[in-house]
Design a protein around this motif. Structure first.
Motif, PDB file in Angstrom:
ATOM      1  N   TRP A 150      48.693  45.367  33.478  1.00 42.45           N
ATOM      2  CA  TRP A 150      47.228  45.354  33.414  1.00 42.45           C
ATOM      3  C   TRP A 150      46.732  44.164  32.609  1.00 42.45           C
ATOM      4  O   TRP A 150      45.680  43.588  32.881  1.00 42.45           O
ATOM      5  CB  TRP A 150      46.687  46.655  32.830  1.00 42.45           C
ATOM      6  CG  TRP A 150      47.513  47.224  31.705  1.00 42.45           C
ATOM      7  CD1 TRP A 150      48.501  48.150  31.814  1.00 42.45           C
ATOM      8  CD2 TRP A 150      47.436  46.881  30.324  1.00 42.45           C
ATOM      9  NE1 TRP A 150      49.041  48.416  30.593  1.00 42.45           N
ATOM     10  CE2 TRP A 150      48.405  47.659  29.651  1.00 42.45           C
ATOM     11  CE3 TRP A 150      46.632  46.025  29.579  1.00 42.45           C
ATOM     12  CZ2 TRP A 150      48.602  47.591  28.276  1.00 42.45           C
ATOM     13  CZ3 TRP A 150      46.824  45.949  28.222  1.00 42.45           C
ATOM     14  CH2 TRP A 150      47.804  46.716  27.579  1.00 42.45           C
ATOM     15  N   LEU A 194      46.854  41.140  34.934  1.00 43.73           N
ATOM     16  CA  LEU A 194      45.714  41.208  35.847  1.00 43.73           C
ATOM     17  C   LEU A 194      44.448  40.721  35.152  1.00 43.73           C
ATOM     18  O   LEU A 194      43.687  39.916  35.706  1.00 43.73           O
ATOM     19  CB  LEU A 194      45.510  42.647  36.334  1.00 43.73           C
ATOM     20  CG  LEU A 194      46.392  43.114  37.486  1.00 43.73           C
ATOM     21  CD1 LEU A 194      45.987  44.521  37.899  1.00 43.73           C
ATOM     22  CD2 LEU A 194      46.282  42.175  38.665  1.00 43.73           C
ATOM     23  N   PHE A 226      42.186  37.538  36.029  1.00 46.64           N
ATOM     24  CA  PHE A 226      40.782  37.744  36.374  1.00 46.64           C
ATOM     25  C   PHE A 226      39.893  36.793  35.584  1.00 46.64           C
ATOM     26  O   PHE A 226      39.067  36.072  36.137  1.00 46.64           O
ATOM     27  CB  PHE A 226      40.390  39.198  36.113  1.00 46.64           C
ATOM     28  CG  PHE A 226      38.980  39.498  36.518  1.00 46.64           C
ATOM     29  CD1 PHE A 226      38.675  39.743  37.857  1.00 46.64           C
ATOM     30  CD2 PHE A 226      37.952  39.527  35.579  1.00 46.64           C
ATOM     31  CE1 PHE A 226      37.378  40.008  38.237  1.00 46.64           C
ATOM     32  CE2 PHE A 226      36.656  39.795  35.969  1.00 46.64           C
ATOM     33  CZ  PHE A 226      36.366  40.034  37.305  1.00 46.64           C
ATOM     34  N   VAL A 279      42.747  39.484  41.930  1.00 48.13           N
ATOM     35  CA  VAL A 279      43.228  40.755  41.394  1.00 48.13           C
ATOM     36  C   VAL A 279      43.731  41.651  42.525  1.00 48.13           C
ATOM     37  O   VAL A 279      44.792  42.281  42.415  1.00 48.13           O
ATOM     38  CB  VAL A 279      42.107  41.445  40.584  1.00 48.13           C
ATOM     39  CG1 VAL A 279      42.480  42.880  40.283  1.00 48.13           C
ATOM     40  CG2 VAL A 279      41.863  40.678  39.301  1.00 48.13           C
TER      41      VAL A 279
END
Lengths: 311, 708
Positions: B478, B481, B485, B501
């Motif tokens: 996460w 990601l 982003f 993403v």
């Protein structure tokens, strides 16, 4: 007189028809390795010289591409599939539960044996660094010898080059308690190249290999002793013997029964193939010449493969 | 806004704004902290990825297509196969001088004597290496594939140029076609198009068509508005506008696309062997299997010469003004030697000699064409005057072409009726195998050289690859990601940030998160090494003509030499491990890095040196503080190209123990698992697209910041 002429003409016509029926073009892929090439060359020469065929050879990597080509009918037959190194046999070949789109055309005759090998300079001679390395268990005493930068304190063993061969090197090390990692080079070529370079530098290495293979003609290797193959203990044992087979189009036996039967009948022993491999890879002789020489010396052997031959 | 400026102020030291560096350093420190705290605990959840069966459904789809589509694809492939075979047979059985003339004369017409000599030597080289037949097979395969690519590419390109929606739809498809590893579709190609030429043609079209589409589209869209308007004022229809105005205007751009297509097609020469298409790639592959470096180098060099000839030729054809035949004879123009030597007497003597020969040949050919013209046109004019005259005009205008055709016909006639010309003469053949093999064997055991390779390998492993691998693979998914982003949002835009993403999530859902992250790490490692070696080399070749003239042909060869050729020596010198894969990737990806650095520095105006010298800075200071920052957009573009090339190399590196997505593709190919290969291939495509957009955006932003 007229009658005789007529008969001769008829006989000639029949002869032409017969040879036209026997002939035709068969397409076969050229194997990647010398052994497979030798096997196919022998079959090709018999088909061309004795049975009126023309064999068209295609160079492409031996793998699923060849199987797909056979299934689609682009290829007629191929030589020497080693069951241990073919993870697609379960998909194509009936004998392994496949859909039968690729047919087994008899065994090659050679028996393959796999093991881990070390160079002879490592274990024999006055200043050999690992004189007591005989079995796989002995490897643990020489971890430092086989350690590399990337192996993280363990010894490094060159395992099967491709994971799809299902050698289970890593699992074997674990189960037998050998403090080694199994490096997987991804491709066979890379595997041999690394062995050849390490051998030239007289570096220590232990690597997976099999026989008969040209690498033994190029490098002097000694096999380590492994526990005998046992289905229940696998992979904590050595390998089972490998029985390579020739294969081809399933309807080859219907369209070209004699050719298919000849391929099924054919059989080459380890010694015969190894002698030819040696002549080609070590003496650097022309493959066609070597194969023709063997055929001239063993005519009774291969003539017996041709269906309906008198021998 | 206010806060940002205060942050910037805080980061400014002695008049220089270090805020970008500070941001990078801070986020890196934070990432390290996250890495340290989580330490590999957050691998992509297996429970989630197990719910998705992309690979399975792709394989089912393939089975369905196999049942329902194969008849049609087989029909297509039999047509292509027939075309290929007839061309191949023609090239094989016609006398070899015809091929030399057919390639040499256009080179002479468009690129002058220098290009012609290069072309003739290159073509003869195939024969000299005893690879004439395979070279002809490759030539036939490349010819047919390139013609199909151009034909389809121009059509699609024109469609894109007429409609923005079509363009938006086609662009991501083109990206995918260019970055999807060919290994993924080789096996399906066999299933649908059979073994041999037709499948290879299909694969080459998929890979090599995009540049023609892109540059046709671009060329048509760049036709000036005023030209369009003035044409409209004459009442042209849309079709007329396209064929008479837009396409002719876009021709230079289309030709550039053709050039790129040819180069990319030749890049697949070796892969064609994987589906049994034969040719030069077959020689390279056979040699590789037997570890014969010299043999594979011969095959590789034949491909390099083919690439260089057609590259130079198509570039010369896209700017036909430089034709050597139009040169004014009263002016001393050098045909062979560098024009700079014009004040050097011996060079002038040589050129005068060449000039005599040249004039003689031009007169002779003119005379022959004149006679041919009279012979053809006189009877024609008797029958129909206008037709005869236009034929005469055409023949006069295309003297070289007519002369070439006559020459080829003469050779054919000689071959048929007088004496068989036969195969390329054995006396001209020579071999590189012995010396090259000996050199490699010698280097492989040379203690100094092996000491160097071991040192380099240890350096790359300990300080570049291993830390990057541990760091990136160990970061929580996460967090990765989120970083992607934010970075993509700040540099490209919010829309593409969401796309990124989604793309990365796909790799996670497909169960390839760890492998994708490793691929990212090893790509970054390769790019780091590329920068480490490429920047100094680029600077050196911008500064020194000698370095530049040594490097240029090496870079040319590196870019066109099939990677398969140098894999074996690299492996023998560095051993089989992931570092070797990084080194092979660097060899493949470093040329654009060096070139773009050099280009960026050379494009700077001369005055910069003087101005900064006036301010009393040393030349090193000028380089570091003025020139490199100003050249940074160009360098960034080099990084961009290197990234895309490094990712393309991922599928080749498994041959030298490379890991990651490439290996996944490779294994899928070896187990006939199209679905698995496609999913991993998509992973590579996604990485390539994300990194490509990101580096492009950085290039743009840098340009903008510099006010360029």
């Amino acid at each position: 007189m007229k009658m005789l002429n007529f008969l001769t003409a008829g006989a000639v016509a029949l002869g032409i028809a017969a040879s036209a029926q026997a002939g035709g073009v068969l397409t076969a892929p050229e194997a990647d390795w010398t052994g497979g090439q030798v096997t196919c060359r022998v079959l090709q020469f018999i088909l061309e010289d004795e049975m009126g065929y023309k064999v068209k050879r295609i160079t492409m990597p031996s793998g699923p591409g060849v199987r797909e080509g056979i299934r689609a009918g682009d290829l007629d037959f191929a030589c020497e599939s080693w069951p241990s190194y073919d993870s697609t046999k379960e998909k194509y070949v009936k004998e392994w539960g496949g859909d039968g789109s690729v047919a087994k055309l008899g065994d090659v005759g050679i028996i393959g044996a796999s093991s881990y090998y070390v160079p002879r300079y490592l274990v024999e001679g006055a200043d050999a660094p690992a004189p007591d390395l005989k079995t796989i268990a002995d490897l643990n005493r020489y971890v430092d010898l086989f350690k590399t930068l990337e192996s993280g304190g363990k010894g490094r063993l060159l395992g099967c080059p491709a994971a799809s061969w299902e050698c289970e090197d890593t699992k074997r090390m674990e189960m037998l308690g050998i403090n080694f990692i199994a490096a997987e080079l991804g491709a066979e070529t890379a595997h041999w190249a690394e062995m050849k370079a390490a051998f030239a530098r007289k570096e220590p290495f232990v690597a997976y290999a099999w026989e008969p293979h040209w690498i033994h003609a190029a490098l002097d290797l000694v096999a380590l002793e492994l526990p005998a193959f046992d289905k229940d203990k696998w992979p904590a044992t050595g390998w089972a013997k490998d029985v390579p087979y020739n294969y081809g189009r399933p309807d080859l036996i219907k369209t070209d029964p004699e050719a298919a039967q000849m391929i099924i009948n054919s059989s080459l022993s380890n010694n015969e193939q190894a002698a030819m491999i040696l002549a080609i890879d070590v003496d650097g002789r022309d493959m066609d010449e070597v194969v023709r020489e063997w055929m001239a010396a063993n005519e009774s052997v291969w003539r017996a493969w041709i269906p309906g031959s008198v021998n | 806004m206010r806060q940002k400026s205060r942050y910037r102020e805080f980061c400014t030291y002695a008049g220089t704004d270090y805020s970008l560096f500070a941001t990078i350093a801070l986020s890196f420190a934070f990432s390290l902290l996250v890495w340290f705290l989580t330490h590999g605990q957050f691998a992509f959840p297996k429970a989630v990825s197990e719910q998705f069966h992309f690979a399975q459904s792709i394989n089912n789809g393939e089975k369905w297509l196999q049942k329902n589509l194969r008849e049609y694809t087989r029909a297509v492939s039999s047509v292509i196969g027939a075309i290929l075979e007839s061309i191949e047979l023609f090239l094989w059985f016609k006398p070899w001088p015809i091929i030399v003339i057919a390639i040499g004369l256009p080179a002479l017409a468009y690129g002058g004597l220098r290009l012609a000599l290069l072309a003739v030597f290159g073509v003869m080289f195939w024969g000299m290496m005893d690879m004439w037949d395979p070279a002809m097979s490759t030539l036939a395969l490349m010819g047919v594939s390139v013609v199909f690519s151009i034909f389809l590419g121009v059509i699609v390109g024109v469609m894109c140029s007429q409609n923005d929606l079509v363009e938006a739809f086609v662009k991501p498809i083109l990206d995918t076609m260019q970055t999807m590893p060919a290994f993924v579709y080789l096996l399906p190609a066999i299933i649908f198009f059979g073994i041999g030429g037709p499948s290879a043609t299909m694969a080459i079209i998929i890979y090599a068509m995009p540049p023609v589409v892109r540059l046709t589209n671009l060329g048509i869209r760049q036709v000036p508005e005023t030209t369009i308007e003035s044409a409209q004022s004459y009442g042209t229809t849309r079709m007329q506008m396209l064929t008479k105005v837009q396409l002719p205007q876009a021709l230079p751009s289309i030709m550039l696309g053709v050039n790129q297509t040819i180069m990319m097609a030749l890049g697949l020469a070796v892969l064609a062997t994987f589906i049994g298409a034969g040719g030069l790639g077959e020689e390279v592959w056979k040699a590789l299997r037997k570890l014969k470096v010299g043999w594979s180098l011969e095959g590789g060099l034949c491909i390099v010469f083919m690439a260089i000839i057609f590259d130079r030729l198509s570039l010369a054809m896209s700017k036909p003004a430089s034709s050597g035949l139009l040169v004014d004879p009263s002016q001393m123009t050098f045909r062979l030697l560098p024009q700079k030597w014009v004040h050097w007497a011996p060079a002038r003597m040589v050129e005068i000699g060449i000039g005599w020969v040249w004039d003689f040949v031009v007169r002779c050919s003119g005379f022959v064409v004149h006679i041919a013209c009279a012979g053809v046109c006189w009877p024609l004019e008797k029958v129909n005057k206008t037709v005869g005259q236009s034929v005469r005009r055409w023949m006069r205008a295309h003297g070289i072409l007519v002369f070439g055709l006559l020459l080829i016909l003469a050779i054919l006639a000689w071959d048929t009726w007088v004496a068989k010309i036969g195969y390329f003469p054995k006396s001209l053949q020579f071999t590189l195998r012995g010396p090259v093999d000996n050199a490699v064997d010698w280097l492989a055991v040379n203690p100094t050289f092996i000491g160097f390779t071991k040192g380099l390998r240890a350096f790359i492993y300990l300080y570049v690859l291993n830390p990057l691998d541990k760091f990136i693979v160990g970061l929580p998914w996460w967090y990765v990601l989120a970083v992607f982003f934010v970075v993509v949002w700040r540099s490209v835009g919010i829309g593409f940030a969401f796309v990124t993403v989604a793309m990365l999530l796909f790799t996670g859902l497909a169960g390839l998160w760890g492998i994708t992250m490793y691929t990212l790490a090893s790509t970054l490692a390769s790019i780091t090494i590329c920068l480490l070696f490429g920047l100094p080399l680029g600077i050196l070749s911008a500064q020194s003509k000698v370095v530049d003239s040594v490097l240029t042909p090496i870079l040319d060869a590196m870019q066109t030499m099939p990677a398969f050729v140098y894999l074996i020596p690299v492996l023998m010198f560095f051993g089989g491990n992931p570092v070797t894969a990084v080194i092979a990737t660097v060899i493949y990806a470093i040329p654009p890095m060096i070139r773009m650095t050099k280009l960026g520095l050379q494009q700077l105006p001369e005055e910069i040196n003087e101005v900064s010298r006036m301010f009393g800075s040393t030349s090193l200071q000028t380089l570091l503080k003025v020139k490199l920052p100003m050249a940074s957009p160009s360098i960034m573009l080099g990084v961009n190209q290197a990234v895309v090339m490094a990712l393309a190399m991922q599928v080749i590196t498994p041959l030298v123990a490379g890991l990651g997505l490439g290996k996944e593709v490779f294994h899928a190919m070896n187990t006939a698992d199209t679905g698995r290969g496609l999913v991993a291939g998509i992973g590579i495509v996604l990485l390539a697209i994300v990194l490509d957009r990101l580096t492009q955006a950085w290039t743009r932003n840098q340009r903008y910041a510099l006010g360029l």
